[in-house]
Scaffold this motif. Structure first.
Motif, PDB file in Angstrom:
ATOM      1  N   SER A   1       0.840  -1.198   0.000  1.00 37.96           N
ATOM      2  CA  SER A   1       0.000   0.000   0.000  1.00 37.96           C
ATOM      3  C   SER A   1       0.871   1.241   0.000  1.00 37.96           C
ATOM      4  N   ARG A   2       0.220   2.381  -0.134  1.00 37.64           N
ATOM      5  CA  ARG A   2       0.875   3.669   0.089  1.00 37.64           C
ATOM      6  C   ARG A   2      -0.124   4.564   0.796  1.00 37.64           C
ATOM      7  N   TRP A   3       0.365   5.462   1.641  1.00 33.71           N
ATOM      8  CA  TRP A   3      -0.475   6.317   2.469  1.00 33.71           C
ATOM      9  C   TRP A   3       0.015   7.742   2.361  1.00 33.71           C
ATOM     10  N   SER A   4      -0.927   8.654   2.158  1.00 35.37           N
ATOM     11  CA  SER A   4      -0.580  10.044   1.899  1.00 35.37           C
ATOM     12  C   SER A   4      -1.725  10.943   2.345  1.00 35.37           C
ATOM     13  N   ILE A   5      -1.674  12.214   1.958  1.00 35.56           N
ATOM     14  CA  ILE A   5      -2.763  13.151   2.212  1.00 35.56           C
ATOM     15  C   ILE A   5      -3.088  13.923   0.945  1.00 35.56           C
TER      16      ILE A   5
ATOM     17  N   VAL B   1      -8.301  18.502   4.855  1.00 38.21           N
ATOM     18  CA  VAL B   1      -7.130  17.654   4.642  1.00 38.21           C
ATOM     19  C   VAL B   1      -7.594  16.226   4.903  1.00 38.21           C
ATOM     20  N   ILE B   2      -7.355  15.338   3.951  1.00 38.40           N
ATOM     21  CA  ILE B   2      -7.831  13.961   4.068  1.00 38.40           C
ATOM     22  C   ILE B   2      -6.671  12.979   3.892  1.00 38.40           C
ATOM     23  N   ALA B   3      -6.774  11.844   4.558  1.00 37.62           N
ATOM     24  CA  ALA B   3      -5.830  10.753   4.340  1.00 37.62           C
ATOM     25  C   ALA B   3      -6.229  10.035   3.053  1.00 37.62           C
ATOM     26  N   ARG B   4      -5.224   9.607   2.299  1.00 36.00           N
ATOM     27  CA  ARG B   4      -5.469   8.867   1.062  1.00 36.00           C
ATOM     28  C   ARG B   4      -4.596   7.625   1.054  1.00 36.00           C
ATOM     29  N   PHE B   5      -5.088   6.582   0.401  1.00 34.67           N
ATOM     30  CA  PHE B   5      -4.296   5.368   0.299  1.00 34.67           C
ATOM     31  C   PHE B   5      -4.587   4.679  -1.012  1.00 34.67           C
ATOM     32  N   ALA B   6      -3.691   3.780  -1.372  1.00 27.67           N
ATOM     33  CA  ALA B   6      -3.855   3.004  -2.598  1.00 27.67           C
ATOM     34  C   ALA B   6      -3.287   1.611  -2.380  1.00 27.67           C
TER      35      ALA B   6
END
Length: 116
Positions: free
Chosen positions: A22-26, A89-94
């Motif tokens: 996975s990857r985690w970002s904003i 501001v939101i957390a995003r992932f893939a």
């Protein structure tokens, strides 16, 4: 807009398989300053850490290769932002593998505070 905030996301997540990374970002509104780091599960006792404070949204561009488990993973994202426009501001992932899910779980939290 125009205020500075510090923030931290702590996100519990599951992976369809330990071979799914996975990857985690904003993401969020336009900004005059943003700097954040992230750390998330890679294996049973290791993590992927993006420690050099990232200064753009949706980074890193690539996913890691694995998850520590299918049921007990954690991602943390923390940093500072001064937005130049209103918005969230939101957390995003893939997921690293198309068709193999990464799922953020209920009970995940976000803390933030306006600085002076």
């Amino acid at each position: 807009s125009g205020n500075t905030y510090v923030f931290e996301f702590t996100i519990a997540y599951t992976a369809a398989a330990t071979t799914t990374g996975s990857r985690w970002s904003i993401s969020g509104p336009a900004f005059t300053r943003v700097a954040y780091a992230s750390e998330y599960s890679l294996a049973a006792t290791t993590t992927t850490r993006n420690a050099n404070f990232v200064t753009a949204y949706d980074l890193p561009a690539g996913c890691n290769a694995t998850s520590g488990s299918t049921t007990s993973n954690q991602a943390s994202i923390w940093g500072i932002i001064t937005p130049s426009a209103n918005g969230d501001v939101i957390a995003r992932f893939a997921s690293e593998v198309a068709g193999s899910a990464i799922t953020a779980n209920a009970g995940s939290v976000c803390y933030y505070q306006q600085t002076l």
